[in-house]
Motif scaffolding. Structure first.
Motif, PDB file in Angstrom:
ATOM      1  N   ILE A 162       0.761  -1.293   0.135  1.00  4.89           N
ATOM      2  CA  ILE A 162      -0.225  -0.424   0.089  1.00  4.89           C
ATOM      3  C   ILE A 162       1.214   1.159  -0.627  1.00  4.89           C
ATOM      4  CG2 ILE A 162      -2.157   1.381   1.185  1.00  4.89           C
ATOM      5  CD1 ILE A 162      -2.843  -1.912   2.125  1.00  4.89           C
ATOM      6  N   ARG A 163       0.437   2.120  -0.708  1.00  4.66           N
ATOM      7  CA  ARG A 163       1.424   3.294  -1.282  1.00  4.66           C
ATOM      8  C   ARG A 163       0.349   4.119  -0.945  1.00  4.66           C
ATOM      9  NH1 ARG A 163       4.868   1.169  -6.463  1.00  4.66           N
ATOM     10  NH2 ARG A 163       4.351  -1.020  -6.630  1.00  4.66           N
ATOM     11  N   PHE A 164       0.902   5.697  -0.657  1.00  5.55           N
ATOM     12  CA  PHE A 164       1.353   6.667  -0.798  1.00  5.55           C
ATOM     13  C   PHE A 164       0.145   7.523  -1.857  1.00  5.55           C
ATOM     14  CE2 PHE A 164       4.083   9.340   2.005  1.00  5.55           C
ATOM     15  CZ  PHE A 164       4.014   8.701   2.814  1.00  5.55           C
TER      16      PHE A 164
ATOM     17  N   SER B  34       5.287   9.714  -5.165  1.00  5.37           N
ATOM     18  CA  SER B  34       4.504   9.133  -4.063  1.00  5.37           C
ATOM     19  C   SER B  34       4.402   7.815  -4.409  1.00  5.37           C
ATOM     20  CB  SER B  34       2.851  10.792  -3.867  1.00  5.37           C
ATOM     21  OG  SER B  34       2.603  10.827  -4.953  1.00  5.37           O
ATOM     22  N   ASP B  35       3.623   7.583  -5.136  1.00  2.34           N
ATOM     23  CA  ASP B  35       3.567   5.923  -5.446  1.00  2.34           C
ATOM     24  C   ASP B  35       4.700   5.043  -5.661  1.00  2.34           C
ATOM     25  OD1 ASP B  35       4.443   7.171  -7.871  1.00  2.34           O
ATOM     26  OD2 ASP B  35       5.028   5.689  -8.928  1.00  2.34           O
ATOM     27  N   ASN B  36       5.874   5.619  -4.421  1.00  4.69           N
ATOM     28  CA  ASN B  36       6.624   4.872  -4.860  1.00  4.69           C
ATOM     29  C   ASN B  36       7.145   4.800  -3.212  1.00  4.69           C
ATOM     30  OD1 ASN B  36       7.330   4.174  -7.395  1.00  4.69           O
ATOM     31  ND2 ASN B  36       8.635   5.257  -7.781  1.00  4.69           N
ATOM     32  N   MET B  37       6.596   5.547  -2.242  1.00  2.77           N
ATOM     33  CA  MET B  37       6.207   5.599  -0.965  1.00  2.77           C
ATOM     34  C   MET B  37       5.472   4.348  -0.445  1.00  2.77           C
ATOM     35  SD  MET B  37       8.259   8.741  -0.394  1.00  2.77           S
ATOM     36  CE  MET B  37       8.453   8.576   0.943  1.00  2.77           C
TER      37      MET B  37
ATOM     38  N   PHE C  97      10.986   1.549  -0.693  1.00  6.54           N
ATOM     39  CA  PHE C  97      10.101   0.977  -1.808  1.00  6.54           C
ATOM     40  C   PHE C  97      10.343   1.279  -3.024  1.00  6.54           C
ATOM     41  CE2 PHE C  97       5.942   0.292  -2.532  1.00  6.54           C
ATOM     42  CZ  PHE C  97       5.797  -0.978  -1.951  1.00  6.54           C
ATOM     43  N   ASP C  98      10.907   0.166  -3.838  1.00  8.60           N
ATOM     44  CA  ASP C  98      10.426   0.211  -5.795  1.00  8.60           C
ATOM     45  C   ASP C  98      11.777   0.920  -5.675  1.00  8.60           C
ATOM     46  OD1 ASP C  98       8.256  -1.002  -6.180  1.00  8.60           O
ATOM     47  OD2 ASP C  98       7.299   1.223  -6.973  1.00  8.60           O
ATOM     48  N   TYR C  99      12.800  -0.047  -5.901  1.00  4.69           N
ATOM     49  CA  TYR C  99      14.270   0.768  -6.098  1.00  4.69           C
ATOM     50  C   TYR C  99      14.535   1.002  -7.826  1.00  4.69           C
ATOM     51  CZ  TYR C  99      15.738  -1.405  -1.684  1.00  4.69           C
ATOM     52  OH  TYR C  99      15.263  -1.041  -0.304  1.00  4.69           O
TER      53      TYR C  99
HETATM   54 MG    MG Z   1       6.924   2.331  -8.630  1.00  2.00          MG
END
Ligand code: MG
Ligand code: AMP
Length: 480
Positions: free
Chosen positions: A176-178, A245-248, A255-257
């Motif tokens: 679950i991301r921002f 913010s989708d990688n937070m 998250f999401d390297y």
């Molecule tokens: Mg991503």
């Protein structure tokens, strides 16, 4: 293997069921045995044949309930409602005997309804980078998603040039991301936003439900865990590179390297992402961007909280960051008590490193050898401005005497927070180039060393070295 599917079954309108698209000639390259154990999974389910079957046959345990999650996000400051798992699938959740829930997520699983123009694939290069970095951060004590296994193939996947397709199963508390909250808020789907909150409280923030104001408690928790995470990044010298913010993650984990980097020379304005022309995600802008992203997340809380409450939660970010940063930095300098001159001393050291372009990781490892009864010439010699460094070392000596620290134990504690090894980009690159030729030896060696980054590993001394000139100028492709 038994998987739970709470996200898919409790939030059916927030996901799309998708079949994994098999890779041709898949080969299990790496399996993280210690993580497998932590998750209480049966190793026989992860042997090549069993794993491939459960992923690639339609009724396989890892395939049959796979779903793509819908989310949005602010990319480089711009709202994008069209995001979602475009090349990743949530396979299900492992629930341990202690009732701890872990998502298994497959990256590179093939197209989904959210793939837009993408192929749904991941390349070997990027999966190796994610595997190595996420495990490296974990063993440095920094919250992160983890890597469970890597599957390579010879299937061509086209980026700037043809590359090899690969898949990675990664693990984290949830995915679950921002951007999940942002999406349902901005698209005005309030019933789905409510359902997402209900789910998130139930499975991930149940303790907040005991508070008078659960939404406030949850927001405060995300603010604080994000501040702590970014303090970790700033003190270890990690540049994430794509803090959209989708990688937070709402769990405050790395998250999401993508095109991340560990600093070599200390350069506060370092930009690891070559598509980031304005330096939005530069190393020293990460704290500010963290707060910017929290602000974006907080919009999703506005139906449930007063503006004053949101402001009060967001205002906790800066003091939390400063407290955490100071505490982590003091530990790097072997200072166990807090004294007023500490930040000045710390900043002067950083200024010296910056002015002389010295290696960040190496400098702290060297400082960990400081003694009170020698002239510490080897440390002064590390710098071009030796006299300035000697003056700094004199002040440092006085500061250590002020707290009467024991030399041997200080050296040991400093070496337990100042790693000898980090995943330098040039090392990752060498491991990738070998792997692309079918030689995974360096990938394994790096994994082994980075699992104990504070130990000496005399047999792998070369991995502690700063990059040669070609490694400093290296451009890391942002495509993945
Ligand atoms: Mg991503
Ligand atoms: P990322 O830059 O990896 O965080 O991805 C941003 C968005 O693009 C997410 O919605 C991804 O799912 C999507 N995406 C990235 N790469 C691909 C790909 N190869 N195929 C389809 N979607 C992708």
């Amino acid at each position: 293997m038994q998987l739970d599917h709470s996200y898919a079954t409790e939030l059916p309108e927030l996901v799309s069921a998708v079949d994994i698209k098999p890779l041709t000639h898949p080969k299990l390259i790496a399996l993280n045995q210690s993580l497998l154990k932590e998750l209480q999974l049966d190793p026989s389910d992860f042997e090549q044949q069993a794993l491939i079957e459960s992923l690639f046959t339609s009724n396989g345990v890892l395939n049959r309930n796979a779903v793509a999650q819908k989310y949005g996000g602010h990319q480089f400051g711009q709202w994008n409602p069209d995001l979602g798992d475009g090349r990743g699938l949530l396979l299900g959740e492992v629930v341990t005997n202690e009732q701890k829930r872990w998502d298994l997520h497959l990256k590179g699983a093939g197209p989904t309804p959210y793939s837009r123009f993408g192929d749904g694939r991941a390349v070997l290069r990027s999966t190796i980078r994610e595997y190595l970095a996420s495990e490296a951060l974990h063993h440095l004590g920094i919250p992160t998603s983890r890597a469970l296994c890597l599957i390579a193939s010879k299937e061509p996947v086209y980026r700037e040039k043809p590359e090899q397709g690969a898949m990675l199963i990664r693990v984290s508390q949830s995915h679950i991301r921002f951007g999940h909250f942002e999406y349902y808020y901005h698209s005005k789907q309030m019933d789905k936003l409510q359902a997402l909150f209900d789910y998130t409280f139930k499975h991930h923030f149940p303790h907040c439900l005991e508070d008078d104001n659960p939404y406030y408690s949850m927001l405060v928790e995300v603010v604080k865990s994000t501040a702590k995470l970014i303090s970790h990044w700033q003190t270890i010298g990690f540049n994430h590179g794509v803090m959209n913010s989708d990688n937070m993650s709402i769990h405050g984990i790395t998250f999401d390297y993508g095109p991340y980097a560990f600093l070599d020379d200390y350069e506060p304005g370092f930009i690891c992402n070559h598509s980031d022309h304005s330096g939005r995600y530069a190393f020293d802008r990460q704290p500010g961007i963290g707060l910017w992203n929290l602000n974006a997340l907080a919009h999703g809380f506005t139906p449930f909280l007063e503006i004053e409450e949101i402001e009060s939660a967001l205002q906790l970010f800066e003091p939390e960051l400063q407290t955490q940063y100071a505490q982590m930095m003091r530990a790097k300098f072997g200072l166990s008590e807090s004294m007023s001159e500490d930040l000045g001393l710390i900043n002067e050291w950083l200024e010296l490193l910056q002015a002389d372009k010295r290696d960040y990781t190496q400098s702290f490892r060297l400082l960990s050898e400081f003694t009170l009864d020698s002239d510490n010439q080897n440390i002064a010699d590390f710098f071009i401005q030796r006299d300035k460094a000697s003056d700094w070392l004199t002040n440092y000596r006085e500061r250590l005497i002020a707290e009467q620290s024991d030399c041997i134990s200080r050296q040991l504690t400093m070496k337990s927070v100042n790693p000898k090894f980090v995943l330098r980009n040039y090392l990752a690159q060498q491991a990738i180039e070998l792997a692309e030729k079918g030689d995974y030896s360096m990938f394994s060696q790096l994994n082994e060393v980075l699992a104990r980054p504070f130990d000496e590993h005399p047999e792998q001394e070369s991995f502690a070295k700063p990059p040669p000139d070609w490694g400093k100028a290296m451009e890391i492709s942002c495509s993945s």
